[in-house]
Design a protein around this motif. Structure first.
Motif, PDB file in Angstrom:
ATOM      1  N   GLY A   9       0.899  -1.198   0.147  1.00  0.00           N
ATOM      2  CA  GLY A   9      -0.015   0.216   0.112  1.00  0.00           C
ATOM      3  C   GLY A   9       0.720   1.200   0.080  1.00  0.00           C
ATOM      4  O   GLY A   9       1.976   1.222  -0.178  1.00  0.00           O
ATOM      5  N   LEU A  10       0.237   2.392   0.254  1.00  0.00           N
ATOM      6  CA  LEU A  10       0.985   3.645   0.234  1.00  0.00           C
ATOM      7  C   LEU A  10       0.859   4.051   1.727  1.00  0.00           C
ATOM      8  O   LEU A  10      -0.105   4.150   2.376  1.00  0.00           O
ATOM      9  N   VAL A  11       2.135   4.513   2.212  1.00  0.00           N
ATOM     10  CA  VAL A  11       2.098   4.998   3.459  1.00  0.00           C
ATOM     11  C   VAL A  11       3.227   6.079   3.442  1.00  0.00           C
ATOM     12  O   VAL A  11       3.997   6.378   2.728  1.00  0.00           O
ATOM     13  N   SER A  16       4.047   1.925   8.819  1.00  0.00           N
ATOM     14  CA  SER A  16       4.573   0.294   8.950  1.00  0.00           C
ATOM     15  C   SER A  16       3.423  -0.128   7.837  1.00  0.00           C
ATOM     16  O   SER A  16       2.417   0.138   7.587  1.00  0.00           O
ATOM     17  N   LEU A  17       3.940  -1.406   7.415  1.00  0.00           N
ATOM     18  CA  LEU A  17       2.861  -2.392   6.629  1.00  0.00           C
ATOM     19  C   LEU A  17       3.262  -3.793   6.955  1.00  0.00           C
ATOM     20  O   LEU A  17       4.626  -3.902   7.357  1.00  0.00           O
ATOM     21  N   SER A  83       9.085   1.493  10.203  1.00  0.00           N
ATOM     22  CA  SER A  83      10.142   2.710  10.021  1.00  0.00           C
ATOM     23  C   SER A  83      10.508   2.651   8.436  1.00  0.00           C
ATOM     24  O   SER A  83      11.507   2.833   8.422  1.00  0.00           O
ATOM     25  N   LEU A  84       9.201   2.941   7.923  1.00  0.00           N
ATOM     26  CA  LEU A  84       9.542   2.622   6.492  1.00  0.00           C
ATOM     27  C   LEU A  84      10.236   3.880   5.767  1.00  0.00           C
ATOM     28  O   LEU A  84       9.898   5.157   6.486  1.00  0.00           O
ATOM     29  N   LYS A  85      10.933   3.865   4.881  1.00  0.00           N
ATOM     30  CA  LYS A  85      11.622   4.966   4.142  1.00  0.00           C
ATOM     31  C   LYS A  85      11.209   5.089   2.696  1.00  0.00           C
ATOM     32  O   LYS A  85      10.879   4.021   2.008  1.00  0.00           O
ATOM     33  N   PRO A  86      11.286   6.313   2.136  1.00  0.00           N
ATOM     34  CA  PRO A  86      10.909   6.321   0.728  1.00  0.00           C
ATOM     35  C   PRO A  86      11.759   5.320  -0.295  1.00  0.00           C
ATOM     36  O   PRO A  86      11.363   4.672  -1.312  1.00  0.00           O
ATOM     37  N   GLU A  87      13.104   4.942   0.228  1.00  0.00           N
ATOM     38  CA  GLU A  87      13.919   4.243  -0.572  1.00  0.00           C
ATOM     39  C   GLU A  87      13.498   2.786  -0.317  1.00  0.00           C
ATOM     40  O   GLU A  87      13.905   1.881  -0.972  1.00  0.00           O
ATOM     41  N   ASP A  88      12.262   2.349   0.549  1.00  0.00           N
ATOM     42  CA  ASP A  88      11.814   0.951   0.524  1.00  0.00           C
ATOM     43  C   ASP A  88      10.674   0.969  -0.647  1.00  0.00           C
ATOM     44  O   ASP A  88      10.131  -0.148  -0.692  1.00  0.00           O
ATOM     45  N   GLN A 111       2.797  -3.889  -4.268  1.00  0.00           N
ATOM     46  CA  GLN A 111       3.390  -2.611  -4.317  1.00  0.00           C
ATOM     47  C   GLN A 111       3.406  -1.853  -3.210  1.00  0.00           C
ATOM     48  O   GLN A 111       2.424  -1.735  -2.477  1.00  0.00           O
ATOM     49  N   VAL A 112       4.661  -1.474  -2.735  1.00  0.00           N
ATOM     50  CA  VAL A 112       4.960  -0.578  -1.447  1.00  0.00           C
ATOM     51  C   VAL A 112       5.185   0.544  -1.910  1.00  0.00           C
ATOM     52  O   VAL A 112       6.303   0.777  -2.586  1.00  0.00           O
ATOM     53  N   THR A 113       4.598   1.715  -1.687  1.00  0.00           N
ATOM     54  CA  THR A 113       5.014   2.832  -1.876  1.00  0.00           C
ATOM     55  C   THR A 113       5.179   4.111  -0.457  1.00  0.00           C
ATOM     56  O   THR A 113       4.075   3.886   0.175  1.00  0.00           O
TER      57      THR A 113
END
Length: 116
Positions: A9-11, A16-17, A83-88, A111-113
């Motif tokens: 998803g979009l976070v 977190s996902l 702790s997701l980052k844009p580079e993930d 897809q993870v955005t």
């Protein structure tokens, strides 16, 4: 064996996902299973794997933030991402592994955005 990935998803950054990988056969107890990701313009990379004896290993880029686990009752391998980052940002896939290589067919991925 077919794999179905879900949970993307979009976070926003810092969120977190939890991803889940289901298989068409009960194989996760037998094989090492890996979570991979592929960002646009980049090669697919292994981010985490779990062995049949529950040994886990992580890419340096996700260590301390991602946790891979297996749910034998549900026949899934999950990836908790904190702790997701844009580079993930990437499409995430799962697959069984033989040695260090992915062995099965690839699923559609999820897809993870991560937005900053």
């Amino acid at each position: 064996v077919q794999f179905v990935e879900s949970g993307g998803g979009l976070v926003h950054a810092g969120g977190s996902l939890k991803l889940s990988c289901a298989a068409s056969a009960n194989i996760f107890r037998i094989y090492t299973t890996g979570w991979y990701r592929q960002a646009p313009g980049k090669l697919r990379e292994l981010v985490a794997h779990i062995t049949s004896s529950d040994y886990t290993n992580y890419a340096d880029s996700v260590k301390g933030r991602f946790t891979i686990s297996r749910d034998n009752a549900k026949n899934t391998v999950d990836l908790q991402m904190n702790s997701l980052k844009p580079e993930d940002t990437a499409v995430y896939y799962c697959n069984i592994m033989v040695g260090s290589a992915a062995f099965g067919s690839w699923g559609q991925g999820t897809q993870v955005t991560v937005e900053s």
